[in-house]
Design a protein around this motif. Structure first.
Motif: not given
Length: 314
Positions: A276-286, A288-291
């Motif tokens: 459903a989603l391509g690369d969003i440039g996330l470098g650290d799993l942390a 992704a949280h709290g968004r």
């Protein structure tokens, strides 16, 4: 005020560029007038409600989802003056008007005329109901909703691109209602090429509410479409629904331009399908949280809809 805020939804998105305001006038425990901002922004909600109430407005209580306007306009009367002339006794306002031409002056003038004013009742809910206009007024950009329709394992299509249909009739009907609530709708070049989507509103009585069509591309757009090169380039609408595909979705998430997320999930497993989603440039799993925070969840037939809003940065 809760009823007034619900009524304000009738003006969305047709009231643009004005906010979708609603007004209820109550006398002796019953509603004697109601109104909401009409298509194109006029008449205003208060003007409509006062016209319906007529003489019953004298001594009545007024519930307005936005501070009554206090500035003159060639398009219509000033609502503050109308309320004063009608002789209302009390005005309950959900939130102030950030328009610098009013911004508190409506409340000041009502009080100066001897009218009781109560502020802040249902403020957050009223602002959420006016989110597109509020986004334009405060951030000079559209309010963006991202819609994703996926399988349980997060796929939007089979490996060969087949995607009709992931979800059932009720979920698709709800998605068409969301289209009718937005001024613009956007897909990427890949979705246009693969699906040739109509992006219209296929609901009885709402077929004329089709949003303006945007294409995320660095090239040209077909007749009837507007090409935009980036999420930041979208203009001319207060609300935008991003429908697909994975590249367009990722572009808006990566640019931090998604304010609301509609996640429709069908009770199916695909395996090996398209994400459903391509690369969003996330470098650290942390990161992704709290968004995101969950604000609604419901069943639509056998499908589940979860609605998330972007957590404010402060």
């Amino acid at each position: 005020m809760t009823a007034a805020i619900a009524l304000s939804e009738r003006g969305r998105p047709a009231s643009a560029p004005n906010p979708n305001v609603a007004c209820l006038i109550v006398a002796d425990g019953r509603v004697v007038g109601r109104g909401w901002t009409q298509p194109g922004g006029r008449p205003h909600a208060e003007a409509m409600a006062l016209a319906a109430a007529r003489g019953a407005a004298r001594g009545a209580s007024v519930y307005a989802t936005l501070e009554p306007c206090a500035h003159p306009s060639v398009r219509g009367p000033c609502c503050t003056d109308l309320l004063i002339a009608a002789g209302v006794a009390r005005v309950v306002v959900a939130t102030h008007d950030p328009d610098p031409r009013t911004d508190g002056q409506g409340i000041v003038r009502l009080r100066a005329a001897g009218i009781e004013v109560i502020e802040g009742i249902g403020r957050d809910t009223a602002r959420a109901a006016m989110a597109p206009w509020w986004s334009r007024a405060q951030r000079a950009r559209p309010f963006v909703t991202l819609k994703l329709a996926t399988s349980l394992d997060g796929c939007i299509a089979l490996g060969d691109g087949t995607s009709r249909w992931i979800t059932g009739d009720r979920a698709r009907a709800h998605a068409h209602l969301e289209r009718a609530r937005h001024e613009g709708i956007l897909v990427g070049r890949g979705t246009l090429t693969a699906d040739a989507p109509r992006l219209d509103v296929r609901l009885p009585g709402l077929d004329a509410r089709a949003p303006r069509k945007f294409l995320l591309t660095h090239g040209a757009a077909p007749v009837g479409w507007t090409a935009v090169a980036s999420p930041e380039a979208v203009d001319g609408v207060d609300s935008l629904l991003v429908e697909g595909g994975a590249g367009a979705a990722a572009a808006f998430v990566a640019a931090d331009r998604v304010d609301r997320l509609l996640l429709y999930r069908a009770p199916i497993l695909i395996g090996g399908g398209r994400a459903a989603l391509g690369d969003i440039g996330l470098g650290d799993l942390a990161q992704a949280h709290g968004r995101w925070r969950l604000v609604d969840s419901r069943l639509l037939g056998s499908d589940r809809l979860d609605v998330y809003e972007r957590v404010s940065k402060g």
